[in-house]
Design an enzyme around this catalytic site. Sequence first.
Site, PDB file in Angstrom:
ATOM      1  N   HIS A 227      -7.073   7.800  -3.782  1.00  0.00           N
ATOM      2  CA  HIS A 227      -7.049   6.364  -3.493  1.00  0.00           C
ATOM      3  C   HIS A 227      -7.568   6.147  -2.077  1.00  0.00           C
ATOM      4  O   HIS A 227      -6.907   6.487  -1.109  1.00  0.00           O
ATOM      5  CB  HIS A 227      -5.634   5.815  -3.643  1.00  0.00           C
ATOM      6  CG  HIS A 227      -5.547   4.359  -3.288  1.00  0.00           C
ATOM      7  ND1 HIS A 227      -6.168   3.380  -4.030  1.00  0.00           N
ATOM      8  CD2 HIS A 227      -4.964   3.724  -2.239  1.00  0.00           C
ATOM      9  CE1 HIS A 227      -5.951   2.210  -3.466  1.00  0.00           C
ATOM     10  NE2 HIS A 227      -5.237   2.380  -2.374  1.00  0.00           N
TER      11      HIS A 227
ATOM     12  N   ASP B  90      -8.691   3.641   0.584  1.00  0.00           N
ATOM     13  CA  ASP B  90      -8.741   2.267   1.101  1.00  0.00           C
ATOM     14  C   ASP B  90      -9.983   2.081   1.970  1.00  0.00           C
ATOM     15  O   ASP B  90     -10.228   2.880   2.870  1.00  0.00           O
ATOM     16  CB  ASP B  90      -7.504   1.983   1.962  1.00  0.00           C
ATOM     17  CG  ASP B  90      -6.227   1.998   1.144  1.00  0.00           C
ATOM     18  OD1 ASP B  90      -6.164   1.276   0.152  1.00  0.00           O
ATOM     19  OD2 ASP B  90      -5.293   2.753   1.512  1.00  0.00           O
TER      20      ASP B  90
ATOM     21  N   ASP C 155      -3.032   0.036  -6.474  1.00  0.00           N
ATOM     22  CA  ASP C 155      -2.295  -0.253  -5.242  1.00  0.00           C
ATOM     23  C   ASP C 155      -2.091  -1.734  -4.933  1.00  0.00           C
ATOM     24  O   ASP C 155      -1.179  -2.057  -4.182  1.00  0.00           O
ATOM     25  CB  ASP C 155      -3.004   0.447  -4.062  1.00  0.00           C
ATOM     26  CG  ASP C 155      -2.115   0.560  -2.834  1.00  0.00           C
ATOM     27  OD1 ASP C 155      -0.876   0.533  -2.996  1.00  0.00           O
ATOM     28  OD2 ASP C 155      -2.639   0.670  -1.712  1.00  0.00           O
TER      29      ASP C 155
ATOM     30  N   HIS D  59      -7.568  -4.736  -0.748  1.00  0.00           N
ATOM     31  CA  HIS D  59      -6.148  -5.092  -0.693  1.00  0.00           C
ATOM     32  C   HIS D  59      -5.480  -4.780   0.647  1.00  0.00           C
ATOM     33  O   HIS D  59      -4.273  -4.998   0.775  1.00  0.00           O
ATOM     34  CB  HIS D  59      -5.388  -4.444  -1.860  1.00  0.00           C
ATOM     35  CG  HIS D  59      -5.491  -2.952  -1.909  1.00  0.00           C
ATOM     36  ND1 HIS D  59      -6.510  -2.306  -2.579  1.00  0.00           N
ATOM     37  CD2 HIS D  59      -4.727  -1.981  -1.363  1.00  0.00           C
ATOM     38  CE1 HIS D  59      -6.340  -0.989  -2.452  1.00  0.00           C
ATOM     39  NE2 HIS D  59      -5.271  -0.773  -1.713  1.00  0.00           N
TER      40      HIS D  59
END
Length: 1110
Positions: A71, A73, A195, A437
């Site tokens: 994941h 970001d 997420d 996000h």
Amino acid sequence: MDVWHHNFRLSTIMGPFTFTIFVLFLTTIFAKPFDKFESESAKPKESTCGYTSCHPTKPDVLNIHLVPHTHDDVGWLKTLDQYYYGSRTSTQRAGVQYILDSVIDELMKDPIRRFVYVESAFFDLWWSEQTDQRRHHVKRLVAEGRLEFAGGAWSMNDEASTHYQSILDQFTWGLRMLNDTFGECGRPKTGWQIDPFGHSREMTNLWALSGFDGLLLGRIDFQDKKKRLNSKDAEMIWRGSDDIGKPSDLFTGILFNNYAPPPGFCFDVLCNDDPIIDNVKSTEYNVDKMVQKFVDYAQNQASAYRTNNIIMTMGEDFFYQDASMWYKNLDKLIKHVNEKEPKVNVMYSTPSCYIKALYDSQQKWSTKQDDFFPYASDEHSYWTGYYTSRPTIKYYERKGNNFLQVCKQLYALTNLNEKDKVDLNMLRKAMGVMQHHDAVTGTEKQHVAQDYARMLNEGIQDCLITTKEALNKLMAENPDGKDKISTNDQRDNIKVSYIPMKLCQLNITECDITENSKQFVITVYNPLAHVITDYVRLPVSGTSYIVKNSEGNGITIQVMPISSQLLQQLPFRKSNATNELVFAADNIPPLGYKAFYIQEDNSHEKIFVDKTMPFVSNSQTKPLFKFSGTTKDEPTNDEDSIGNEFIKINIDKSSGLIENIIVTENGKSTTFPLTQQLLYYRGMNAASNATFNRPSGAYIFRPNTSEVVSIGKPENKIVKGPLVEELHQHFSNWSSQVIKVYKDQMYVEFEWLVGPIPIEDKVGKEVISRFTTDFKTENSFYTDSNGRQLIKRILNKRPTWDVQLDEPVAGNYYPITSMISIRDNSSQRELYVITDRAQGGTSLKDGQVDIMVHRRLLWDDYFGVGEALNETENGVGLVARGTHYLLISDSKKRVESRQIALQKLLQPAVFVSSADNLTFDAWNKNRNEFSGLHTELPGNVHILTLEPWKDHSILLRLEHFLTKTDDPDDLSKQAIVNLRILFSGIKIISYRETSLTANQWIEDFQRLDWQTADKMVDNFNDVYDGTYQAVNGSTTGDRDFPDKDKYSFFNSLSDNARNKLQDYLNLSFPDSSLNHVKSTIKRSVGDDDFLVYLQPMEIKTLIIKAEFSD
Ligand SMILES: [Zn+2]
């Protein structure tokens, strides 16, 4: 044979092509077929990507899908670049380049291995740094389904504070990169929102219409999740839109352990779990123990799901920097579990292989029609603060979208010379990153927020170059569109002036040129497909001006003093302006502009003293209100009200607040008792991450009591003129407001100015604007979903479970992307507040609407960001300024509310140029008025996208922006657009429809057709009340639009709408050779393929081939 030459790519739409259906289509419609279409198949023959590449599952055993993933970001604790290259390791040991390097090496070693990658922003950056050989290897991995993309947008967008226009843009951009690079095998089939902090209904609609077969989610409310796992309802069919019906249904699964691996099975270099040691001679041998632990966990997980397939997410944030550790251990885990446990089949898998296995199980699934907001991770952690966190970043993001649309439109409309084009991609990418996000959400570290603003600013500056050239190109054309000028010599010959346009920071009333020039030019570009009138406000230092349009007529202006509150609260503005010049840029053409020539002038001024309320204690310096130019309207002298011909706002003398609003419609006046004020909550301070001790922070809203604090009684001042009447309210030295009613407008503007929020008392504060009416709203209110459909909310209730609310305020907050509304069904009254950015909001009492506008907090809320949300600028707390647009009526205003929201989303771009060396006559040789559309669109249709695509094609999205119930008798009916006569300077030669995200031809569009165990209701909002049960209602989904012949227009809600429609349908393209189109328009639906029909809430995505009239 090299398989790569056969990849299906939309980029080759204009290349040679022999697809049978399309050729038929071409030859029947087009005068001449394309000459360069190439032979292509939908998928390379040799490739095995997609569902055929999945490892087989077994019946009668538990199939465990191990999905290795990372994941990544695109900014959070570190910036995008810091994450990609792996710098700032002291903040976080994370480098995406190493992850992709390492994973590709490991995948190459063994064809059974799988990996899923998600964030296209990172992948694109990595791809740009690879050798041809490396790229070839990666293409093979993708073609064989060993490397799969899920999601695939530029970033994994937030779903609460993002607007659907920007979500679509960033999906289109990310998926286009994958399509260009890998063809059909690069098209993700599964949404992967592991997420984001809650999930929206509109997003589900977009996923479905983009061709996704399923969606996997990480975070839903802890109570909801518990209930769903208990009842085996964690996997469901979620309907994205009641207007679209079944085509918006999407299989949605909630992951068992968010997106983490089972405890004890994290084999990352960042983890501390033991490896699997299968050397029987070793004292560390642990296979039996590990297998048992794994199978126990798997069986526990399986007991909460319906089929004999479960998914295990083998990854976490920035995992796989050393992928060999993972694969070495996963290889062993698979081998030993399968050997030792005959009832289990564990395998490498991907999100799409997992979803296909569920599909193949023939299971019937429960249904869902609401959304997953708000998200709570425990009883005191409602993630509703981030709806408002970092209000200025949220505003900048929305303005970034506004300008990106302007830039893309002008780029597409003008067919610029190559040398005048600057890459659009910087702003496309920056806006893609902003949707992340931890970007627009405001949940990033301070230095990361600054880096996002830097990116956005660079993108806007790049786009300014394009827009400036495009507008100058249009201005250099004669009004009849002939005599194009493309060179400077030609320009000099007919003495057309180049207008050097700039953008100003009008949000803080600062503009170098208008403040310091005696004469200047304003160019107002309207990105809407409808004629609009908008008020332009410019900071100036003079007291009187003449504003001329291209006919040379002076138009009504108003010059008014800049509010003293603004000067006081924003001391760092670099501005000499003392006044604001206001004028109406009226009837700006659709996708077009009007320019205005403005001169300072003291020859005929008229002075009014502002009206000061009697209770003002410390009267400010005597500001003057002046106007010049022509006007018919004299300002009224009423000292305790402001208004216009439709609206009168009365002010209560004792409180200084609004007392009521009188609205006059169709000759009938209605008085609405209404008051509004700024208030604040005190944020919880706490020093630990224990649940009961949770502080209010970047993510979490947690007031320390449910009581709001009043900021104080306002000092009021009234300013009136022919164009706008204003009430200036000064609540405190850090909070003020200007309430404005412009001439001809049906709504009231509340421009709030909040900050620096004081923290001397060591308490964080969360400031709200509260509107209070006497509406009987039965505890219900409505908030929009990503700027689109409204979703009904009921106080202290959730549609699908009995909620236990330990946070009575925060647990009732919902995301507002553009609008919140209350309705009094007994009296048909409606109230809407339209916002200029994403915010959080609620209705805690009948007839009340609260919107949180700004927050400043002193504690980190222990969800990783590691900083308190304490934004400062120049050493003091950040000041935020914004506007709420209030619409109130005793009749339905659903259409108007959506039109206002659209106008506020896509505001005209105001370009400013000095005219110190440019006379009016010289300036007026330019073409100072232009429309990109041949005629404005019907009143229910919007141009959602107009942008340059590939090989000189254009991407066009047309949207019916009303729901079935907004205006059932009129504008909610089917809409029609005639592509032949859509644009004024572009002739559409041909077009082809694609999926919503433009990465699949519509004729190839095919999705898995899931079965549901229960029926959907026709309209969730209609049935959701105090007694609503999640599973009830009747079957739905079929569209029924009996009257296809009735349409209307945006600005013509009056009786002449029908006549206008007739005119529209009778229009012929100026080119006489196309006049035959006129007759075909009158034929029935389907006979003329240049007519596009749109049902309520439908979006059509078209790739068009066009000829420019030059
Ligand atoms: Zn994340």
